[in-house]
Design an enzyme around this catalytic site. Sequence first.
Site, PDB file in Angstrom:
ATOM      1  N   ASN A   1      10.044   2.876  -3.345  1.00 28.57           N
ATOM      2  CA  ASN A   1      10.112   1.494  -3.800  1.00 28.57           C
ATOM      3  C   ASN A   1      11.387   0.788  -3.353  1.00 28.57           C
ATOM      4  O   ASN A   1      11.734  -0.273  -3.896  1.00 28.57           O
ATOM      5  CB  ASN A   1      10.013   1.442  -5.329  1.00 28.57           C
ATOM      6  CG  ASN A   1       8.634   1.831  -5.815  1.00 28.57           C
ATOM      7  OD1 ASN A   1       7.639   1.267  -5.392  1.00 28.57           O
ATOM      8  ND2 ASN A   1       8.579   2.817  -6.695  1.00 28.57           N
TER       9      ASN A   1
ATOM     10  N   HIS B   1       3.567  -9.139   1.597  1.00 27.79           N
ATOM     11  CA  HIS B   1       4.265  -8.053   0.901  1.00 27.79           C
ATOM     12  C   HIS B   1       5.418  -7.504   1.734  1.00 27.79           C
ATOM     13  O   HIS B   1       6.537  -7.334   1.235  1.00 27.79           O
ATOM     14  CB  HIS B   1       3.276  -6.935   0.572  1.00 27.79           C
ATOM     15  CG  HIS B   1       3.911  -5.732  -0.042  1.00 27.79           C
ATOM     16  ND1 HIS B   1       4.508  -5.757  -1.285  1.00 27.79           N
ATOM     17  CD2 HIS B   1       4.067  -4.464   0.420  1.00 27.79           C
ATOM     18  CE1 HIS B   1       4.998  -4.556  -1.576  1.00 27.79           C
ATOM     19  NE2 HIS B   1       4.747  -3.764  -0.549  1.00 27.79           N
TER      20      HIS B   1
ATOM     21  N   ARG C   1     -16.284   6.583 -14.081  1.00 30.18           N
ATOM     22  CA  ARG C   1     -15.136   7.455 -14.372  1.00 30.18           C
ATOM     23  C   ARG C   1     -14.663   8.272 -13.171  1.00 30.18           C
ATOM     24  O   ARG C   1     -13.978   9.271 -13.321  1.00 30.18           O
ATOM     25  CB  ARG C   1     -15.438   8.384 -15.557  1.00 30.18           C
ATOM     26  CG  ARG C   1     -15.746   7.638 -16.849  1.00 30.18           C
ATOM     27  CD  ARG C   1     -15.899   8.589 -18.027  1.00 30.18           C
ATOM     28  NE  ARG C   1     -16.126   7.847 -19.254  1.00 30.18           N
ATOM     29  CZ  ARG C   1     -17.329   7.504 -19.712  1.00 30.18           C
ATOM     30  NH1 ARG C   1     -18.413   7.850 -19.022  1.00 30.18           N
ATOM     31  NH2 ARG C   1     -17.466   6.839 -20.828  1.00 30.18           N
TER      32      ARG C   1
ATOM     33  N   GLU D   1       7.771  -1.770   6.067  1.00 33.62           N
ATOM     34  CA  GLU D   1       7.554  -0.465   5.443  1.00 33.62           C
ATOM     35  C   GLU D   1       7.991   0.665   6.370  1.00 33.62           C
ATOM     36  O   GLU D   1       8.508   1.692   5.916  1.00 33.62           O
ATOM     37  CB  GLU D   1       6.083  -0.302   5.053  1.00 33.62           C
ATOM     38  CG  GLU D   1       5.595  -1.268   3.985  1.00 33.62           C
ATOM     39  CD  GLU D   1       6.097  -0.937   2.580  1.00 33.62           C
ATOM     40  OE1 GLU D   1       6.845   0.042   2.405  1.00 33.62           O
ATOM     41  OE2 GLU D   1       5.739  -1.681   1.643  1.00 33.62           O
TER      42      GLU D   1
ATOM     43  N   GLU E   1       4.839   9.720  -9.362  1.00 30.11           N
ATOM     44  CA  GLU E   1       6.074   8.939  -9.387  1.00 30.11           C
ATOM     45  C   GLU E   1       6.920   9.174 -10.635  1.00 30.11           C
ATOM     46  O   GLU E   1       7.354   8.243 -11.307  1.00 30.11           O
ATOM     47  CB  GLU E   1       5.754   7.444  -9.236  1.00 30.11           C
ATOM     48  CG  GLU E   1       6.952   6.627  -8.730  1.00 30.11           C
ATOM     49  CD  GLU E   1       6.583   5.208  -8.348  1.00 30.11           C
ATOM     50  OE1 GLU E   1       7.070   4.289  -9.013  1.00 30.11           O
ATOM     51  OE2 GLU E   1       5.804   5.036  -7.393  1.00 30.11           O
TER      52      GLU E   1
ATOM     53  N   LYS F   1       5.605  10.250   3.833  1.00 32.03           N
ATOM     54  CA  LYS F   1       4.989   9.935   2.549  1.00 32.03           C
ATOM     55  C   LYS F   1       4.212  11.125   2.006  1.00 32.03           C
ATOM     56  O   LYS F   1       4.244  11.403   0.802  1.00 32.03           O
ATOM     57  CB  LYS F   1       4.074   8.715   2.668  1.00 32.03           C
ATOM     58  CG  LYS F   1       3.547   8.275   1.312  1.00 32.03           C
ATOM     59  CD  LYS F   1       3.061   6.858   1.304  1.00 32.03           C
ATOM     60  CE  LYS F   1       2.792   6.388  -0.130  1.00 32.03           C
ATOM     61  NZ  LYS F   1       2.286   4.996  -0.163  1.00 32.03           N
TER      62      LYS F   1
ATOM     63  N   ARG G   1       9.317  10.118  -5.707  1.00 33.75           N
ATOM     64  CA  ARG G   1       8.393   9.126  -5.144  1.00 33.75           C
ATOM     65  C   ARG G   1       8.872   7.704  -5.410  1.00 33.75           C
ATOM     66  O   ARG G   1       8.528   6.777  -4.671  1.00 33.75           O
ATOM     67  CB  ARG G   1       6.977   9.322  -5.693  1.00 33.75           C
ATOM     68  CG  ARG G   1       5.965   8.405  -5.017  1.00 33.75           C
ATOM     69  CD  ARG G   1       4.530   8.763  -5.284  1.00 33.75           C
ATOM     70  NE  ARG G   1       3.651   7.840  -4.572  1.00 33.75           N
ATOM     71  CZ  ARG G   1       2.326   7.931  -4.519  1.00 33.75           C
ATOM     72  NH1 ARG G   1       1.715   8.925  -5.132  1.00 33.75           N
ATOM     73  NH2 ARG G   1       1.613   7.046  -3.846  1.00 33.75           N
TER      74      ARG G   1
ATOM     75  N   HIS H   1      11.507  -2.939  -3.223  1.00 33.57           N
ATOM     76  CA  HIS H   1      10.314  -3.461  -3.876  1.00 33.57           C
ATOM     77  C   HIS H   1      10.606  -4.147  -5.208  1.00 33.57           C
ATOM     78  O   HIS H   1       9.860  -5.047  -5.605  1.00 33.57           O
ATOM     79  CB  HIS H   1       9.300  -2.334  -4.085  1.00 33.57           C
ATOM     80  CG  HIS H   1       8.583  -1.928  -2.839  1.00 33.57           C
ATOM     81  ND1 HIS H   1       9.246  -1.463  -1.722  1.00 33.57           N
ATOM     82  CD2 HIS H   1       7.262  -1.917  -2.529  1.00 33.57           C
ATOM     83  CE1 HIS H   1       8.350  -1.175  -0.780  1.00 33.57           C
ATOM     84  NE2 HIS H   1       7.155  -1.452  -1.249  1.00 33.57           N
TER      85      HIS H   1
ATOM     86  N   LYS I   1      -1.989   5.488  -4.649  1.00 29.72           N
ATOM     87  CA  LYS I   1      -1.656   4.388  -5.559  1.00 29.72           C
ATOM     88  C   LYS I   1      -2.719   3.309  -5.422  1.00 29.72           C
ATOM     89  O   LYS I   1      -2.960   2.806  -4.323  1.00 29.72           O
ATOM     90  CB  LYS I   1      -0.287   3.803  -5.233  1.00 29.72           C
ATOM     91  CG  LYS I   1       0.877   4.484  -5.912  1.00 29.72           C
ATOM     92  CD  LYS I   1       2.128   3.638  -5.708  1.00 29.72           C
ATOM     93  CE  LYS I   1       3.311   4.196  -6.445  1.00 29.72           C
ATOM     94  NZ  LYS I   1       4.511   3.340  -6.278  1.00 29.72           N
TER      95      LYS I   1
ATOM     96  N   HIS J   1       8.894  -7.536  -5.176  1.00 30.64           N
ATOM     97  CA  HIS J   1       7.809  -7.903  -6.080  1.00 30.64           C
ATOM     98  C   HIS J   1       8.167  -9.160  -6.875  1.00 30.64           C
ATOM     99  O   HIS J   1       7.290  -9.975  -7.185  1.00 30.64           O
ATOM    100  CB  HIS J   1       7.498  -6.751  -7.035  1.00 30.64           C
ATOM    101  CG  HIS J   1       6.753  -5.630  -6.387  1.00 30.64           C
ATOM    102  ND1 HIS J   1       6.505  -4.431  -7.016  1.00 30.64           N
ATOM    103  CD2 HIS J   1       6.183  -5.517  -5.155  1.00 30.64           C
ATOM    104  CE1 HIS J   1       5.821  -3.634  -6.212  1.00 30.64           C
ATOM    105  NE2 HIS J   1       5.623  -4.276  -5.076  1.00 30.64           N
TER     106      HIS J   1
END
Length: 360
Positions: A246, A266, A122, A186, A238, A228, A242, A249, A144, A253
């Site tokens: 993306n 990527h 956990r 990026e 997000e 960032k 935030r 993206h 993330k 993606h």
Amino acid sequence: MKPLTLTVDAPSHQYPIFIESSLQDALMRQLAQYSSKKAAIVTNHTIAPLYLEQVQAACKAAGVDAFSIILPDGEEYKTWESLNLIFDGLLTNHAERSTTLIALGGGVIGDMVGFAAATYQRGAPFIQIPTTLLSQVDSSVGGKTAINHPLGKNMIGAFYQPQAVFIGLDTLKTLPEREFAAGMAEVIKYALLGDAEFLNTLEQNISAIQAQEQDILAQVIFHCCKMKANIVAQDEKEHGVRAYLNLGHTFGHAIETEMGYGVWLHGEAVAAGMVLACHLSEHLGHINAEDTARVIRLLEQAQLPTQAPDFDLDTWIAHMQHDKKVINGEMRFVVLERLGKAAMAKGITAEILANVIPHV
């Protein structure tokens, strides 16, 4: 180069980013402050022969008892199966909740180790040691973590911040040119979404950056990490700004998922996705064709693809409906109000996308 340090002031906790010319120097100076007395170094078959011994030596010097877990290399291995290999290693070596997980590698390793840390007993502490440009400027910062699903990229994960990020510019010297270029996608993304002056800097210094001239490269990495960090401080999970990170993206993606994970890197998919985002921004009346041409020119100078694969519209939409920005079934896209300023666009219909997708 002079060592650089900045702090990510995330709501969950603060942590430092160390940027030095030598990864070994950074670890020897700072690792003891951020690792528990037992650590698991998780890396892959490509990175282990290059840097595992350095990290093990730094752990020993810091009084940290470290064992290693070595995974297969590639986006196609960012799966439950690989995640379980991490858990197998942790349990076999009697790792406790206090055991520090050290992510040594690129974005795939960082994402998986972060997710493992978030869920092992956990929640266990973890440290990021990113060895690719893409992970240094983006994925290692901000917490993330995720694995992929056959129907969508990064769909299963958690927000979970590291204890520290150690960046050594020397790790980029062993990076293949294609991987370095993918990281530049990026870098360019940050300029487009929030800093027009940074865009000018990239255009003026692209050759020096690609030649890995240390002073300019260090400043570029620092600038991206700072951008960032500022965004994460405002919006850790997000719910707002935030999401601007993306940019490109949603399209990118879709490319990665349809082509098969690992076929397009990527950053390559994000580059082509940013061009499509520019075309969408044009269609919405925000930027003009000259702006889009400027973006394409910089991406091409960075040795990145600017034309996406030729999928039919239904295929694009099927993938984009799995995007994490979808709310109540409505697709949302990050667009550019101008170069250097992003915004979120809603109400993007299939008819609108049909005017954008034909550019590929």
